[in-house]
Design a protein around this motif. Structure first.
Motif, PDB file in Angstrom:
ATOM      1  N   CYS A  97       9.101   9.411  13.316  1.00  0.00           N
ATOM      2  CA  CYS A  97       9.538   8.382  13.415  1.00  0.00           C
ATOM      3  C   CYS A  97       9.621   7.836  12.230  1.00  0.00           C
ATOM      4  O   CYS A  97       9.200   7.624  10.820  1.00  0.00           O
ATOM      5  CB  CYS A  97       8.659   7.783  13.977  1.00  0.00           C
ATOM      6  SG  CYS A  97       9.008   5.959  14.486  1.00  0.00           S
ATOM      7  N   SER A  98      11.431   7.236  12.433  1.00  0.00           N
ATOM      8  CA  SER A  98      11.697   6.375  10.664  1.00  0.00           C
ATOM      9  C   SER A  98      12.107   5.000  11.067  1.00  0.00           C
ATOM     10  O   SER A  98      13.314   4.772  12.080  1.00  0.00           O
ATOM     11  CB  SER A  98      13.183   7.449  10.058  1.00  0.00           C
ATOM     12  OG  SER A  98      12.745   9.076   9.556  1.00  0.00           O
ATOM     13  N   PHE A  99      11.793   4.436  10.361  1.00  0.00           N
ATOM     14  CA  PHE A  99      11.708   2.644  10.403  1.00  0.00           C
ATOM     15  C   PHE A  99      11.935   2.593   8.894  1.00  0.00           C
ATOM     16  O   PHE A  99      11.395   2.738   7.950  1.00  0.00           O
ATOM     17  CB  PHE A  99      10.840   2.301  11.158  1.00  0.00           C
ATOM     18  CG  PHE A  99       9.758   2.648  10.458  1.00  0.00           C
ATOM     19  CD1 PHE A  99       9.229   1.856  10.136  1.00  0.00           C
ATOM     20  CD2 PHE A  99       8.410   3.328  11.215  1.00  0.00           C
ATOM     21  CE1 PHE A  99       7.318   2.049   9.993  1.00  0.00           C
ATOM     22  CE2 PHE A  99       7.240   3.814  10.705  1.00  0.00           C
ATOM     23  CZ  PHE A  99       6.719   3.364  10.237  1.00  0.00           C
ATOM     24  N   LYS A 100      12.346   0.669   8.927  1.00  0.00           N
ATOM     25  CA  LYS A 100      12.382   0.062   7.642  1.00  0.00           C
ATOM     26  C   LYS A 100      11.523  -0.948   8.277  1.00  0.00           C
ATOM     27  O   LYS A 100      11.674  -1.816   9.261  1.00  0.00           O
ATOM     28  CB  LYS A 100      13.760  -0.424   7.388  1.00  0.00           C
ATOM     29  CG  LYS A 100      14.100  -1.374   6.173  1.00  0.00           C
ATOM     30  CD  LYS A 100      15.652  -1.569   5.804  1.00  0.00           C
ATOM     31  CE  LYS A 100      15.413  -2.664   4.275  1.00  0.00           C
ATOM     32  NZ  LYS A 100      16.370  -3.926   4.382  1.00  0.00           N
ATOM     33  N   ALA A 135       1.221  -1.071  -0.052  1.00  0.00           N
ATOM     34  CA  ALA A 135       0.022   0.158  -0.020  1.00  0.00           C
ATOM     35  C   ALA A 135       1.149   0.989  -0.131  1.00  0.00           C
ATOM     36  O   ALA A 135       2.131   1.583   0.430  1.00  0.00           O
ATOM     37  CB  ALA A 135      -1.232  -0.314   1.092  1.00  0.00           C
ATOM     38  N   ASN A 136       0.426   2.200  -0.439  1.00  0.00           N
ATOM     39  CA  ASN A 136       1.367   3.684  -0.047  1.00  0.00           C
ATOM     40  C   ASN A 136       0.746   4.701   0.258  1.00  0.00           C
ATOM     41  O   ASN A 136      -0.652   4.914   0.511  1.00  0.00           O
ATOM     42  CB  ASN A 136       0.961   4.227  -2.063  1.00  0.00           C
ATOM     43  CG  ASN A 136       1.236   5.376  -2.066  1.00  0.00           C
ATOM     44  OD1 ASN A 136       2.437   5.766  -1.087  1.00  0.00           O
ATOM     45  ND2 ASN A 136       0.851   5.989  -3.532  1.00  0.00           N
ATOM     46  N   TYR A 137       1.394   5.383   1.657  1.00  0.00           N
ATOM     47  CA  TYR A 137       1.480   5.811   2.567  1.00  0.00           C
ATOM     48  C   TYR A 137       1.386   7.115   2.358  1.00  0.00           C
ATOM     49  O   TYR A 137       1.555   8.087   3.420  1.00  0.00           O
ATOM     50  CB  TYR A 137       1.285   5.131   3.723  1.00  0.00           C
ATOM     51  CG  TYR A 137       0.678   3.676   4.307  1.00  0.00           C
ATOM     52  CD1 TYR A 137       1.046   2.818   4.099  1.00  0.00           C
ATOM     53  CD2 TYR A 137      -0.309   4.217   5.324  1.00  0.00           C
ATOM     54  CE1 TYR A 137       0.134   1.629   4.490  1.00  0.00           C
ATOM     55  CE2 TYR A 137      -0.829   3.144   5.840  1.00  0.00           C
ATOM     56  CZ  TYR A 137      -0.717   2.048   5.123  1.00  0.00           C
ATOM     57  OH  TYR A 137      -1.475   1.110   5.406  1.00  0.00           O
ATOM     58  N   ASN A 138       1.941   7.303   0.934  1.00  0.00           N
ATOM     59  CA  ASN A 138       2.676   8.563   0.844  1.00  0.00           C
ATOM     60  C   ASN A 138       1.745   9.719   0.725  1.00  0.00           C
ATOM     61  O   ASN A 138       0.586   9.572   0.814  1.00  0.00           O
ATOM     62  CB  ASN A 138       3.443   9.067  -0.138  1.00  0.00           C
ATOM     63  CG  ASN A 138       4.572   8.890  -0.282  1.00  0.00           C
ATOM     64  OD1 ASN A 138       5.303   8.719   0.397  1.00  0.00           O
ATOM     65  ND2 ASN A 138       4.850   7.576  -1.096  1.00  0.00           N
ATOM     66  N   ILE A 174       3.459  11.823   6.078  1.00  0.00           N
ATOM     67  CA  ILE A 174       4.513  10.065   5.819  1.00  0.00           C
ATOM     68  C   ILE A 174       4.864   9.855   4.548  1.00  0.00           C
ATOM     69  O   ILE A 174       4.571  10.967   3.239  1.00  0.00           O
ATOM     70  CB  ILE A 174       3.067   9.229   6.479  1.00  0.00           C
ATOM     71  CG1 ILE A 174       2.316   8.926   6.714  1.00  0.00           C
ATOM     72  CG2 ILE A 174       3.751   7.611   5.836  1.00  0.00           C
ATOM     73  CD1 ILE A 174       1.416   8.119   7.010  1.00  0.00           C
ATOM     74  N   GLU A 175       5.586  10.124   4.376  1.00  0.00           N
ATOM     75  CA  GLU A 175       6.985   9.383   3.347  1.00  0.00           C
ATOM     76  C   GLU A 175       7.495   7.985   3.813  1.00  0.00           C
ATOM     77  O   GLU A 175       8.147   7.403   3.980  1.00  0.00           O
ATOM     78  CB  GLU A 175       8.247  10.153   3.654  1.00  0.00           C
ATOM     79  CG  GLU A 175       7.683  12.016   3.273  1.00  0.00           C
ATOM     80  CD  GLU A 175       9.294  12.702   4.300  1.00  0.00           C
ATOM     81  OE1 GLU A 175       9.136  13.998   4.240  1.00  0.00           O
ATOM     82  OE2 GLU A 175      10.258  12.800   4.622  1.00  0.00           O
ATOM     83  N   GLN A 176       6.974   7.713   2.206  1.00  0.00           N
ATOM     84  CA  GLN A 176       7.652   6.001   2.129  1.00  0.00           C
ATOM     85  C   GLN A 176       8.335   5.795   0.858  1.00  0.00           C
ATOM     86  O   GLN A 176       7.607   6.222  -0.265  1.00  0.00           O
ATOM     87  CB  GLN A 176       6.281   4.947   1.998  1.00  0.00           C
ATOM     88  CG  GLN A 176       5.609   3.967   1.982  1.00  0.00           C
ATOM     89  CD  GLN A 176       4.962   2.980   1.384  1.00  0.00           C
ATOM     90  OE1 GLN A 176       3.191   3.908   1.875  1.00  0.00           O
ATOM     91  NE2 GLN A 176       4.408   1.964   1.112  1.00  0.00           N
ATOM     92  N   ASP A 177       8.857   5.395   0.934  1.00  0.00           N
ATOM     93  CA  ASP A 177       9.961   4.812  -0.442  1.00  0.00           C
ATOM     94  C   ASP A 177      10.100   3.323  -0.163  1.00  0.00           C
ATOM     95  O   ASP A 177      10.423   2.937   0.546  1.00  0.00           O
ATOM     96  CB  ASP A 177      11.121   5.264  -0.452  1.00  0.00           C
ATOM     97  CG  ASP A 177      12.488   5.055  -1.291  1.00  0.00           C
ATOM     98  OD1 ASP A 177      11.968   4.132  -2.535  1.00  0.00           O
ATOM     99  OD2 ASP A 177      13.241   5.556  -1.862  1.00  0.00           O
ATOM    100  N   GLY A 178       9.287   2.534  -1.056  1.00  0.00           N
ATOM    101  CA  GLY A 178       9.122   1.065  -0.565  1.00  0.00           C
ATOM    102  C   GLY A 178       9.166   0.996   0.853  1.00  0.00           C
ATOM    103  O   GLY A 178       8.055   1.155   1.474  1.00  0.00           O
ATOM    104  N   ASN A 179       9.256  -0.103   1.472  1.00  0.00           N
ATOM    105  CA  ASN A 179       9.828  -0.809   2.623  1.00  0.00           C
ATOM    106  C   ASN A 179      10.292   1.015   4.378  1.00  0.00           C
ATOM    107  O   ASN A 179      10.351   0.197   4.769  1.00  0.00           O
ATOM    108  CB  ASN A 179      10.898  -1.848   3.009  1.00  0.00           C
ATOM    109  CG  ASN A 179       9.608  -2.839   2.246  1.00  0.00           C
ATOM    110  OD1 ASN A 179       8.569  -3.151   2.805  1.00  0.00           O
ATOM    111  ND2 ASN A 179      10.551  -3.728   2.270  1.00  0.00           N
ATOM    112  N   VAL A 238       8.070  -2.524  13.324  1.00  0.00           N
ATOM    113  CA  VAL A 238       6.844  -2.329  12.465  1.00  0.00           C
ATOM    114  C   VAL A 238       7.419  -3.214  11.196  1.00  0.00           C
ATOM    115  O   VAL A 238       8.224  -3.756  10.119  1.00  0.00           O
ATOM    116  CB  VAL A 238       7.223  -0.666  12.185  1.00  0.00           C
ATOM    117  CG1 VAL A 238       5.858  -0.310  10.762  1.00  0.00           C
ATOM    118  CG2 VAL A 238       6.546   0.356  12.537  1.00  0.00           C
ATOM    119  N   ASN A 239       5.726  -3.845  10.314  1.00  0.00           N
ATOM    120  CA  ASN A 239       5.485  -4.660  10.108  1.00  0.00           C
ATOM    121  C   ASN A 239       4.518  -4.993   9.428  1.00  0.00           C
ATOM    122  O   ASN A 239       3.389  -4.268   9.581  1.00  0.00           O
ATOM    123  CB  ASN A 239       5.293  -6.744  10.381  1.00  0.00           C
ATOM    124  CG  ASN A 239       7.439  -6.953  10.897  1.00  0.00           C
ATOM    125  OD1 ASN A 239       7.757  -7.400  10.928  1.00  0.00           O
ATOM    126  ND2 ASN A 239       7.307  -7.297  12.324  1.00  0.00           N
TER     127      ASN A 239
END
Ligand code: ECB
Length: 135
Positions: A63-66, A3-6, A43-48, A87-88
């Motif tokens: 908060c930033s995470f992979k 899904a795209n959360y951007n 929200i900034e999303q780049d793949g995972n 986060v999964n």
């Protein structure tokens, strides 16, 4: 394709933020201020890879995470605790667990159309928030 959360998401509904904050031992004065806020999620999303910014007129939190990689989260400006956070993906949902002093702590995000949902959980208290996409 996950899904795209951007995007920019503005809060439109919030239930039981008070119970969630009490579970986190937030003092009454801070709770009164926090309950009046209208948070925005950027929200900034780049793949995972994700950065989730929670912006308000009072405090901001980022908060930033992979996905799948545990990290030490310090909830600075919130309850100021250290958690071992991961986060999964749960299908298209983002499922976060925050291991630490507080039991059963974590959050889940999902998207339905132009709406972003968030459930924040801590020690049996669940805060349910709804955001609408504005950018
Ligand atoms: C930064 C916005 C709220 C500031 C409220 C200030 C004081 C209240 C103290 C603690 C309340 C606990 C949490 C605040 C609720 C939301 C902030 C971010 C919650 C979160 O974990 O968001 C996740 C999922 O979107 C990404 O960090």
């Amino acid at each position: 394709m996950p899904a795209n959360y951007n995007g920019i998401w503005d809060i439109v509904d919030c239930k039981n933020f008070e119970g969630y904050m009490i579970a986190l031992d937030i003092d009454m004065v801070t709770r009164k201020i926090a309950n009046m806020l209208k948070p925005q999620k950027v929200i900034e999303q780049d793949g995972n890879f994700f950065t989730i910014k929670t912006l308000t007129t009072f405090r901001n939190y980022s908060c930033s995470f992979k996905i799948g990689e545990e990290f030490e989260e310090v909830t600075k400006g919130l309850d100021n605790r250290k958690c071992q956070t991961v986060v999964n993906w749960d299908n298209d949902k983002l499922a976060c667990t925050q291991k630490g002093e507080k039991k059963d702590r974590g959050w889940t995000h999902w998207i339905e159309g132009d709406f972003l949902f968030l459930e924040l959980q801590c020690e049996g208290q669940i805060c349910k928030q709804t955001y609408r996409k504005t950018g």
